[in-house]
Design a protein around this motif. Sequence first.
Motif, PDB file in Angstrom:
ATOM      1  N   ILE A 128       0.804  -1.526  -0.106  1.00 11.43           N
ATOM      2  CA  ILE A 128       0.120   0.383  -0.030  1.00 11.43           C
ATOM      3  C   ILE A 128       0.939   1.471   0.175  1.00 11.43           C
ATOM      4  CG2 ILE A 128      -1.648   0.805   1.147  1.00 11.43           C
ATOM      5  CD1 ILE A 128      -2.358  -1.697   2.527  1.00 11.43           C
ATOM      6  N   TYR A 129       0.793   2.369  -0.665  1.00 12.29           N
ATOM      7  CA  TYR A 129       1.675   3.783  -1.264  1.00 12.29           C
ATOM      8  C   TYR A 129       0.585   4.325  -0.332  1.00 12.29           C
ATOM      9  CZ  TYR A 129       4.219   0.711  -4.122  1.00 12.29           C
ATOM     10  OH  TYR A 129       5.197  -0.393  -4.542  1.00 12.29           O
ATOM     11  N   VAL A 130       0.797   4.993   0.812  1.00 13.36           N
ATOM     12  CA  VAL A 130       0.273   6.011   1.415  1.00 13.36           C
ATOM     13  C   VAL A 130       1.056   7.131   1.164  1.00 13.36           C
ATOM     14  CG1 VAL A 130      -0.638   6.183   3.432  1.00 13.36           C
ATOM     15  CG2 VAL A 130       0.699   4.173   3.362  1.00 13.36           C
ATOM     16  N   PRO A 131      -0.055   8.557   0.539  1.00 13.26           N
ATOM     17  CA  PRO A 131       0.836   9.367   0.872  1.00 13.26           C
ATOM     18  C   PRO A 131       0.787  10.265   1.865  1.00 13.26           C
ATOM     19  CG  PRO A 131      -1.261   9.342  -1.022  1.00 13.26           C
ATOM     20  CD  PRO A 131      -1.116   7.910  -0.092  1.00 13.26           C
ATOM     21  N   THR A 132       1.840  11.363   1.732  1.00  9.16           N
ATOM     22  CA  THR A 132       1.796  11.915   3.816  1.00  9.16           C
ATOM     23  C   THR A 132       2.250  13.664   3.609  1.00  9.16           C
ATOM     24  OG1 THR A 132       4.061  11.096   4.391  1.00  9.16           O
ATOM     25  CG2 THR A 132       2.687   9.541   4.427  1.00  9.16           C
ATOM     26  N   SER A 133       2.640  13.764   4.797  1.00  7.21           N
ATOM     27  CA  SER A 133       3.497  15.024   4.595  1.00  7.21           C
ATOM     28  C   SER A 133       4.748  14.959   4.740  1.00  7.21           C
ATOM     29  CB  SER A 133       3.176  16.202   5.529  1.00  7.21           C
ATOM     30  OG  SER A 133       3.896  15.500   7.008  1.00  7.21           O
ATOM     31  N   ALA A 134       5.140  13.798   4.577  1.00 13.48           N
ATOM     32  CA  ALA A 134       7.050  13.724   4.163  1.00 13.48           C
ATOM     33  C   ALA A 134       6.838  12.470   3.507  1.00 13.48           C
ATOM     34  CB  ALA A 134       7.175  13.552   5.244  1.00 13.48           C
ATOM     35  N   GLY A 135       5.769  12.329   2.135  1.00 17.48           N
ATOM     36  CA  GLY A 135       6.940  11.951   1.044  1.00 17.48           C
ATOM     37  C   GLY A 135       5.738  10.834   1.180  1.00 17.48           C
ATOM     38  N   ILE A 136       6.040   9.093   0.088  1.00 20.22           N
ATOM     39  CA  ILE A 136       5.049   8.619   0.088  1.00 20.22           C
ATOM     40  C   ILE A 136       6.072   7.171   0.963  1.00 20.22           C
ATOM     41  CG2 ILE A 136       4.193   6.805  -1.705  1.00 20.22           C
ATOM     42  CD1 ILE A 136       3.272   9.841  -1.865  1.00 20.22           C
ATOM     43  N   TYR A 137       4.917   6.353   1.632  1.00 24.17           N
ATOM     44  CA  TYR A 137       5.474   5.033   3.032  1.00 24.17           C
ATOM     45  C   TYR A 137       4.536   4.067   1.911  1.00 24.17           C
ATOM     46  CZ  TYR A 137       7.135   8.463   6.345  1.00 24.17           C
ATOM     47  OH  TYR A 137       8.504   8.848   7.311  1.00 24.17           O
ATOM     48  N   VAL A 138       5.554   2.994   2.137  1.00 23.32           N
ATOM     49  CA  VAL A 138       4.901   1.657   1.734  1.00 23.32           C
ATOM     50  C   VAL A 138       4.392   0.627   3.243  1.00 23.32           C
ATOM     51  CG1 VAL A 138       5.473   0.594   0.120  1.00 23.32           C
ATOM     52  CG2 VAL A 138       6.492   2.563  -0.228  1.00 23.32           C
ATOM     53  N   VAL A 139       3.935   0.377   2.543  1.00 21.05           N
ATOM     54  CA  VAL A 139       3.062  -0.511   4.079  1.00 21.05           C
ATOM     55  C   VAL A 139       2.733  -1.865   3.547  1.00 21.05           C
ATOM     56  CG1 VAL A 139       1.337  -0.862   5.820  1.00 21.05           C
ATOM     57  CG2 VAL A 139       2.196   1.216   5.547  1.00 21.05           C
ATOM     58  N   ASP A 140       2.568  -3.008   3.754  1.00 20.26           N
ATOM     59  CA  ASP A 140       2.420  -4.276   3.506  1.00 20.26           C
ATOM     60  C   ASP A 140       1.107  -4.823   3.999  1.00 20.26           C
ATOM     61  OD1 ASP A 140       2.225  -7.162   3.794  1.00 20.26           O
ATOM     62  OD2 ASP A 140       4.195  -7.247   4.256  1.00 20.26           O
ATOM     63  N   HIS A 141       0.470  -5.180   3.119  1.00 15.89           N
ATOM     64  CA  HIS A 141      -1.082  -5.333   2.963  1.00 15.89           C
ATOM     65  C   HIS A 141      -1.768  -6.083   4.157  1.00 15.89           C
ATOM     66  CE1 HIS A 141      -1.589  -8.444   0.558  1.00 15.89           C
ATOM     67  NE2 HIS A 141      -2.587  -8.619   1.101  1.00 15.89           N
ATOM     68  N   THR A 142      -0.980  -7.000   4.889  1.00 11.68           N
ATOM     69  CA  THR A 142      -0.978  -7.802   5.793  1.00 11.68           C
ATOM     70  C   THR A 142      -1.221  -8.027   6.854  1.00 11.68           C
ATOM     71  OG1 THR A 142       1.789  -9.367   4.986  1.00 11.68           O
ATOM     72  CG2 THR A 142       0.073  -9.702   3.481  1.00 11.68           C
ATOM     73  N   ASN A 143      -0.304  -6.705   7.142  1.00  9.48           N
ATOM     74  CA  ASN A 143       0.782  -6.659   8.600  1.00  9.48           C
ATOM     75  C   ASN A 143       0.300  -5.168   9.166  1.00  9.48           C
ATOM     76  OD1 ASN A 143       2.884  -6.228   7.706  1.00  9.48           O
ATOM     77  ND2 ASN A 143       4.069  -8.388   7.650  1.00  9.48           N
ATOM     78  N   GLY A 144       0.365  -4.539   8.393  1.00 11.25           N
ATOM     79  CA  GLY A 144       0.611  -3.075   8.481  1.00 11.25           C
ATOM     80  C   GLY A 144       2.303  -2.529   8.870  1.00 11.25           C
ATOM     81  N   LEU A 145       2.914  -2.799   8.637  1.00  6.60           N
ATOM     82  CA  LEU A 145       4.618  -3.092   9.067  1.00  6.60           C
ATOM     83  C   LEU A 145       4.907  -2.673   7.466  1.00  6.60           C
ATOM     84  CD1 LEU A 145       6.147  -6.451  10.024  1.00  6.60           C
ATOM     85  CD2 LEU A 145       5.375  -3.604  11.098  1.00  6.60           C
TER      86      LEU A 145
END
Length: 223
Positions: A128-145
């Motif tokens: 999961i590619y997550v827009p934030t105030s400090a760029g795009i973070y990447v999260v594993d969709h199975t565990n949220g890490l």
Amino acid sequence: AIHTFKKYLTIVLTMFSIQASSVNSESYDTQWPRSFGGDRSKAYSDADQINKINVKKLKKIWQFNSGAILDKETIQTPPILANNVVVTSTIDGFLVGLEPDSGKVKWKTAKLPAPVARRGLTFSNGNIYVPTSAGIYVVDHTNGLFLRMKSSGKPAVYGANLSFTPPTVTNKSIIVAHYGYIASYDLNTTNLLWQLSLKKKVVSTRVWSGISYDNNLNIVYIS
């Protein structure tokens, strides 16, 4: 739907069904990988379980409330469906994965730089590619890490500036709408590939409606 109320600013996600007994993992065979539906932002699903005849029979089967109350933050996007996980952001800087059958929380990320996914999320290749105030973070969709760089062990982040809208992920790159410019980053290294300014003289614009991508023509459309 996700509702944001200006006075209370708490996020409520409600799931409806024709019959509660019919809701199971097999009924979620249609993905909704971006908050606008897909790369072409058609905002339309081919799923036909709910139609104009039976829509009046919808019954609420669960409701999720983040419980967060802030004065100025809002979330202005629906959740995404990522391999049978309903994913939504909260106004206090977290991403939450929910079970579609029950609304039970499967996972919750560590705190992200708010605002988080104000205008949407993107799901691609299990991440999961997550827009934030400090760029795009990447999260594993199975565990949220967070996805981490092998070289440093730090979270993989594309860019370092504010982004509201869900990015477009291609085979080799990720295209991000930052405030005042569009940028493309190498998917594996996070290095900047190219950048296009949206500024003219002293006026700076931002992408609000999102990015659409035609993978056949390899063209990106912004609005």
